[in-house]
Scaffold this motif. Structure first.
Motif, PDB file in Angstrom:
ATOM      1  N   HIS A 221      50.565  -9.372  71.100  1.00  0.00           N
ATOM      2  CA  HIS A 221      51.838  -9.929  70.571  1.00  0.00           C
ATOM      3  C   HIS A 221      53.171  -9.346  71.444  1.00  0.00           C
ATOM      4  N   VAL A 245      49.834 -17.323  77.823  1.00  0.00           N
ATOM      5  CA  VAL A 245      50.417 -17.416  76.559  1.00  0.00           C
ATOM      6  C   VAL A 245      51.714 -17.287  76.447  1.00  0.00           C
ATOM      7  N   CYS A 248      53.435 -16.460  70.598  1.00  0.00           N
ATOM      8  CA  CYS A 248      52.314 -16.268  69.585  1.00  0.00           C
ATOM      9  C   CYS A 248      52.856 -15.582  68.327  1.00  0.00           C
ATOM     10  N   LEU A 278      48.279 -18.599  68.472  1.00  0.00           N
ATOM     11  CA  LEU A 278      48.643 -18.917  69.700  1.00  0.00           C
ATOM     12  C   LEU A 278      49.536 -20.306  69.701  1.00  0.00           C
TER      13      LEU A 278
END
Length: 306
Positions: A221, A245, A248, A278
């Motif tokens: 994270h 990503v 999240c 996600l």
């Protein structure tokens, strides 16, 4: 106060604008050289240069200050103070000694923590609850000078480096403008840094942005937040596909194996400890999409290994 300003990126441009607005005399600006930008590699001036030219201020863009080639010019400009904000060039001893009030630097951390080029990002990467800005009297070391002023800034739990950067910029410009009159009046007490407590904030790299599902969810994270907007945290699927990503959220796990898909709406994946949802991903060669859309494209289901 007659100021020679040295800086390059957006935060420096914001500080320069603040100095103009506060009525300071900016005698000249030093910045890095124009660089090719974008796919078409268009030669683009740094943000600081754009601000300076808009105000009619002379701009100088030497490759270095260390060879003495700019000494005569800086001396002729006769600044009372040199203000440095993310310039990117080292100031040698002879330049540091020229102005009446010396040289100050705005650094975006609570020194001596996070000396170096990426202090905002490392504060987020490490999951810190606060950071700040420091005004430092420059010496010949790397962010080692005495601290003249500082201001703390709370870091929000979901905040990205980019979002924090915007807030730090505003606070830093304000602190700089409040500090200059105190420098002129001689009312500040320099505070030496505790060098033994110093930590470093090195420049980020794309390879550094990779994470693994065996990492704790808290680490992933923070990595996603800290690497946003650049270089963006990423992982590799079992099929060898690289996936960035961009956002999240922490979630619960019942001890499933790292990389196990727990849910697809939202796409939730077990980590070494805990799990993450996600929210937005960018698969290699694709556009940004919601994690659930990515899961649908791969036909993932609960129990699969990502």
């Amino acid at each position: 106060m007659r100021i020679l300003f040295m800086g390059t990126p957006d935060i420096a441009a914001a500080c320069l604008e603040a100095l103009y607005a506060a009525g300071h005399e900016v005698c000249a600006v030093y910045t890095r050289r124009d660089k090719p930008v974008g796919r078409k590699q268009v030669l683009t001036p740094p943000p600081v240069k754009q601000v300076a030219l808009a105000h009619g201020t002379p701009v100088f863009q030497p490759r270095t200050l260390r060879d003495g080639g700019e000494d005569a010019n800086i001396r002729a400009l006769a600044p009372e103070l040199i203000v440095v904000v993310a310039y990117g060039c080292i100031l040698p001893a002879q330049v540091l000694a020229m102005p009446r009030f010396g040289c100050i630097n705005l650094h975006v951390s609570l020194l001596p923590k996070y000396r170096g080029s990426a202090p905002i990002q490392w504060a987020v990467l490490n999951g810190d609850s606060e950071t700040g800005v420091s005004i430092m009297q420059m010496d010949e070391g790397l962010d080692t000078g005495d601290v003249l002023a500082c201001e703390k800034i709370a870091i929000q739990p979901e905040e990205t480096s980019g979002e924090l950067f915007d807030r730090v910029t505003e606070v830093g410009a304000g602190l700089l403008c409040r500090t200059l009159p105190q420098i002129a009046a001689g009312t500040l007490t320099p505070v030496p840094q505790d060098h033994e407590a110093a930590t470093l904030a090195p420049m980020l790299t794309k390879e550094m942005a990779r994470f693994h599902w065996t990492d704790p969810a808290s680490h992933i994270h923070n990595w996603v937040r800290g690497m946003n907007p650049w270089p963006a945290a990423w992982f590799v699927t079992g099929g060898g596909r690289k996936v960035k990503v961009m956002a999240c959220r922490l979630a619960d796990s019942q001890g499933e194996a790292p990389g196990t898909v727990l849910r697809t709406k939202p796409l939730t994946v077990a980590c070494g400890e805990g799990a993450v949802e996600l929210l937005q991903v960018v698969p290699e060669g694709s556009k940004p999409m919601e994690g659930s859309a990515f899961a649908a494209g791969l036909r993932l289901k609960a129990g699969d290994l990502l």
